[in-house]
Design a protein around this motif. Structure first.
Motif, PDB file in Angstrom:
ATOM      1  N   ASN A  43       0.796  -1.232   0.000  1.00 45.26           N
ATOM      2  CA  ASN A  43       0.000   0.000   0.000  1.00 45.26           C
ATOM      3  C   ASN A  43       0.832   1.288   0.000  1.00 45.26           C
ATOM      4  OD1 ASN A  43      -2.577  -1.017  -0.177  1.00 45.26           O
ATOM      5  ND2 ASN A  43      -2.858  -1.195   2.031  1.00 45.26           N
ATOM      6  N   ASN A  47      -2.053   3.888  -2.013  1.00 48.71           N
ATOM      7  CA  ASN A  47      -3.361   4.068  -1.377  1.00 48.71           C
ATOM      8  C   ASN A  47      -3.348   5.445  -0.703  1.00 48.71           C
ATOM      9  OD1 ASN A  47      -5.434   3.846   0.884  1.00 48.71           O
ATOM     10  ND2 ASN A  47      -5.758   1.899  -0.142  1.00 48.71           N
ATOM     11  N   TYR A  48      -4.430   6.187  -0.880  1.00 46.24           N
ATOM     12  CA  TYR A  48      -4.441   7.549  -0.342  1.00 46.24           C
ATOM     13  C   TYR A  48      -4.481   7.608   1.182  1.00 46.24           C
ATOM     14  CZ  TYR A  48      -4.655   9.674  -4.912  1.00 46.24           C
ATOM     15  OH  TYR A  48      -4.341  10.090  -6.173  1.00 46.24           O
ATOM     16  N   CYS A 117      -7.271   2.412   2.850  1.00 48.54           N
ATOM     17  CA  CYS A 117      -8.701   2.593   2.539  1.00 48.54           C
ATOM     18  C   CYS A 117      -9.135   1.491   1.583  1.00 48.54           C
ATOM     19  CB  CYS A 117      -8.924   3.967   1.906  1.00 48.54           C
ATOM     20  SG  CYS A 117     -10.660   4.246   1.465  1.00 48.54           S
ATOM     21  N   ASN A 118     -10.288   0.878   1.914  1.00 52.96           N
ATOM     22  CA  ASN A 118     -10.780  -0.223   1.077  1.00 52.96           C
ATOM     23  C   ASN A 118     -12.139   0.095   0.472  1.00 52.96           C
ATOM     24  OD1 ASN A 118     -12.364  -0.324   3.340  1.00 52.96           O
ATOM     25  ND2 ASN A 118     -12.066  -2.497   3.753  1.00 52.96           N
ATOM     26  N   CYS A 120     -12.905   1.552  -2.366  1.00 52.01           N
ATOM     27  CA  CYS A 120     -12.966   1.161  -3.780  1.00 52.01           C
ATOM     28  C   CYS A 120     -12.242  -0.179  -3.947  1.00 52.01           C
ATOM     29  CB  CYS A 120     -12.262   2.189  -4.660  1.00 52.01           C
ATOM     30  SG  CYS A 120     -12.808   3.883  -4.386  1.00 52.01           S
ATOM     31  N   CYS A 123      -7.735   1.294  -5.289  1.00 49.30           N
ATOM     32  CA  CYS A 123      -7.583   2.721  -4.957  1.00 49.30           C
ATOM     33  C   CYS A 123      -7.123   3.493  -6.196  1.00 49.30           C
ATOM     34  CB  CYS A 123      -6.567   2.891  -3.832  1.00 49.30           C
ATOM     35  SG  CYS A 123      -6.418   4.610  -3.304  1.00 49.30           S
ATOM     36  N   CYS A 131      -8.482  10.837  -5.568  1.00 48.54           N
ATOM     37  CA  CYS A 131      -9.371   9.998  -4.758  1.00 48.54           C
ATOM     38  C   CYS A 131     -10.816  10.196  -5.234  1.00 48.54           C
ATOM     39  CB  CYS A 131      -9.237  10.393  -3.279  1.00 48.54           C
ATOM     40  SG  CYS A 131     -10.422   9.564  -2.216  1.00 48.54           S
ATOM     41  N   LYS A 137     -13.235   8.870   2.607  1.00 47.89           N
ATOM     42  CA  LYS A 137     -11.973   8.114   2.683  1.00 47.89           C
ATOM     43  C   LYS A 137     -11.818   7.472   4.070  1.00 47.89           C
ATOM     44  CE  LYS A 137      -8.537  10.449   0.960  1.00 47.89           C
ATOM     45  NZ  LYS A 137      -7.462  11.482   1.028  1.00 47.89           N
TER      46      LYS A 137
END
Ligand code: SF4
Length: 174
Positions: A43, A47-48, A117-118, A120, A123, A131, A137
Motif C-alpha cells: 500500500n 493508497n491515499y 482505505c478499502n 474502492c 484505490c 481519490c 476516505k
C-alpha cells in the motif's frame, strides 16, 4: 449521549476489547512511517490512506487531534496454524468494521482501521488519479503514523494473543 451510542454499537457488533482515551494520548511515531515504507503490504504510495499519500506527520496528527476522544477497539482473530487464514481473518475484521460504520453513519465520528482505505476495489492512487470519494476516505491507524503496538501495550490490550491469534485494532474518534 454520543459516547453511549458508540459503546452500544461496539458491543452490538461484537469486538473483544475496547479502551477509552483522550485523543491527546494517541502515540504517533515517525518509525511507523519508516516501517510502512519497508513493509510488503503493497500500500505504500498505492493508497491515499497510506504514506506518503496520507500526508506528513503534522497533517495526520491534526486529522485525529481535532476530535477530543478516542475509543480503541480490538478484535482478536486466528491467523491459522500455518498463517493460511490471514486473508480470511482480515476480511472478517473488515466486515465487522463495515457493520460498525453502518451503525454510526449518521454520527459525527471518524472511524479508522487497519490497512489502507478499502472503499474502492482498487484505490485511484494506483492509477495516479484523484481519490474518488475524498469525504468518505477511510483512514488507517498505521498509515496515519500511529504506533498502535505501543499504545496497546500501554493500555493493557491484546496484540499477540498466542497460538497464532492476534489483535486487529480500530479506532472511533468523537
Ligand atoms: S475512496 Fe477509493 S480512491 Fe479514495 S482512498 Fe479510498 S480506495 Fe482510494
Amino acid at each position: 449521549m454520543l459516547r453511549e451510542k458508540i459503546i452500544n454499537a461496539i458491543n452490538e457488533v461484537g469486538f473483544d476489547e475496547y479502551k477509552e482515551i483522550s485523543s491527546s494520548d494517541i502515540i504517533f511515531a515517525d518509525a511507523v512511517f519508516a516501517s510502512c515504507k519497508a513493509n510488503t503490504c503493497g500500500n505504500y504510495g498505492q493508497n491515499y490512506s497510506c504514506p506518503p499519500l496520507s500526508g506528513d506527520m503534522a497533517e495526520n496528527k491534526q486529522r485525529f487531534l481535532k476530535y477530543a476522544h478516542a475509543i480503541i477497539i480490538n478484535k482478536i482473530v486466528f491467523l491459522g496454524k500455518y498463517y493460511e487464514k490471514m486473508e480470511e481473518s482480515g476480511a472478517q475484521v473488515a466486515e465487522l468494521l463495515d457493520q460498525l460504520r453502518q451503525k454510526l453513519e449518521d454520527e459525527p465520528v471518524m472511524i479508522a482501521g487497519p490497512g489502507g482505505c478499502n472503499l474502492c476495489k482498487e484505490c485511484a492512487a494506483k492509477l495516479s488519479e484523484p481519490c474518488r470519494f475524498p469525504e468518505q476516505k477511510r483512514y488507517s491507524l498505521e498509515g496515519s503514523g500511529m504506533d498502535i503496538v505501543s499504545m496497546s501495550r500501554k493500555l493493557g490490550m491484546t496484540y499477540n494473543a498466542g497460538d497464532k491469534k492476534v489483535g486487529f485494532f480500530m479506532m472511533v474518534l468523537y
